[in-house]
Design a protein around this motif. Structure first.
Motif: not given
Length: 321
Positions: A15-18, A34-40, A136-143, A100-106
Motif C-alpha cells: 500500500g501507499m501508507g499514511g 523523493s520517489d522519481r517513479s511518480i514525480i521527477r 499504475c506505475r506510480a502506485t503498483t509499479g513503484s511498490s 501475511s505482512v504489510i509493506g507500505m511505500r511511504y
C-alpha cells in the motif's frame, strides 16, 4: 510460472501508507516527493531529495490540517491490518506456515523492512499483492520497484507479483454488491479515480483503460460517468476533474450523485477528506449536500476472501493453501 513454495509462503500486502499523526505528515510528504517513479522534480536525481524536503516544508501544515479533519491520522494501516488478518484466517487452515505482512511505500511499516523480517523468520517464497485494483506505475509499479530493492541480495527467494485485479470476477461482484446495496433509484452514478499525468498514458500506462473496464463491469446495466481526482502539481492530468464533473452532473440532473471511489479499496485521505469534505464544500450547500459516497470495503471479510482467491489463482497456489 514461478516455482511453487508452499512450506514458507508470505503474502505482502502493498500500500501507499499514511501518517500516523499530524507530526508525521512532513516525513510522509518527503518520502512521496523523493520517489522519481511518480514525480521527477527539477535538477535530476541528486536534487530530488532536497526539493522533496522543500515541498514537504511548504505543504505540511495544509496537509496536516486535512488529516486533523479525519481524526488526525490515516486509517489506511488499520484497514490493511484487518484484511491481513482475514487473509490469514482464510489460508492458514490448510497451510499453518502461511504468513501475511504489510509493506507500505511511504510510511511505516515499510516494504523493505517487511521483506527482511519475513526472510529472517524463514520465509523464502514471497507473493506481492497491491491494494490497488488497477495497475499504475506510480502506485503498483513503484511498490514493485521497492519490493525488488528489498529482495536484492537475499538468496533462495522465489516470487510472484500480482499486477492488478481490476476485472477479477470476485472483486467486480463485491464492488457491484456495494453499489447495488447503497445506491438509490434517482441517484446518478459517478466513478471517481485518482488522476495520473497524461504523460503516463502516452507512455503506455494501462491505468486509465483498466479504470474504464472496472467501471463498465461494476455498473452492470446502469448509466455511469467517470472522473478523476487528487491532481497535484503543474502537469497535464487525466480528466475530467471530479469537482467539475460532479458540479456538472448535479446541475444537469435531478436527485443525488452517488460517488464510487473506484481506484481505492479502503478509506483514507482521498475518500474521507477529498470527497466527503472538500468536494462537498467546494460545490456549496446547494449542490454539495446532494452527494452520497459508497462505503469502502475497509474491514469487510468478503474482500479478504477476494484477496485469498486471487492469491491462490495467480500465485499458482491452488489446492496448496
Amino acid at each position: 510460472m514461478t516455482e511453487r513454495r508452499l512450506d514458507k509462503c508470505c503474502v505482502i500486502l502493498l500500500g501507499m501508507g499514511g501518517p500516523d499523526s499530524p507530526e508525521g505528515v512532513r516525513r510522509y510528504l518527503v518520502n512521496i516527493f523523493s520517489d522519481r517513479s511518480i514525480i521527477r522534480l527539477p535538477g535530476g536525481p541528486w536534487l530530488q531529495k532536497p526539493f522533496a524536503h522543500l515541498i514537504a516544508l511548504l505543504r505540511r501544515k495544509k496537509v496536516a490540517s486535512h488529516y486533523r479533519l479525519i481524526g488526525g491520522r490515516s486509517p489506511l494501516l488499520d484497514w490493511t491490518i484487518a484484511q491481513k488478518e482475514h487473509l490469514e484466517n482464510f489460508l492458514r487452515p490448510t497451510n499453518p506456515n502461511f504468513l501475511s505482512v504489510i509493506g507500505m511505500r511511504y510510511y511505516d511499516p515499510f516494504t523493505v523492512d517487511a521483506i527482511k523480517d519475513a526472510y529472517n523468520r524463514g520465509y523464502r517464497h514471497f507473493c506481492f499483492f497491491p491494494m490497488y485494483p488497477q495497475y499504475c506505475r506510480a502506485t503498483t509499479g513503484s511498490s514493485f520497484e521497492e519490493a525488488a530493492r528489498g529482495l536484492d541480495g537475499l538468496p533462495g527467494v522465489t516470487t510472484n507479483f500480482i499486477k492488478d485485479f481490476h476485472d477479477h470476477p470476485g472483486y467486480i461482484a463485491l464492488l457491484r454488491d456495494y453499489i447495488e446495496s447503497n445506491i438509490k433509484p434517482n441517484d446518478t452514478l459517478l466513478f471517481s479515480a485518482h488522476s495520473i499525468p497524461i504523460a503516463f498514458v502516452k507512455e503506455g500506462d494501462p491505468y486509465v483503460e483498466q479504470v474504464k473496464r472496472t467501471a463498465k463491469l461494476a455498473s452492470g446495466t446502469r448509466e455511469y460517468f467517470i472522473s478523476f481526482q487528487s491532481r497535484t502539481g503543474p502537469v497535464e492530468w487525466v480528466g475530467p476533474d471530479t469537482i467539475e464533473e460532479a458540479g456538472r452532473l448535479l446541475r444537469e440532473r435531478p436527485g443525488n450523485l452517488f460517488v464510487v471511489p473506484i481506484s481505492f479499496v479502503c478509506d483514507h485521505i482521498e475518500t474521507m477528506y477529498e470527497i466527503d469534505i472538500e468536494l462537498k464544500a467546494l460545490l456549496g450547500d446547494g449542490l454539495g449536500d446532494r452527494i452520497r459516497r459508497m462505503p469502502m470495503f475497509n474491514a469487510d471479510p468478503r474482500f479478504g476472501r477476494v484477496i485469498a482467491d486471487i492469491v491462490q489463482e495467480r500465485a499458482g497456489l491452488n489446492g496448496g493453501l
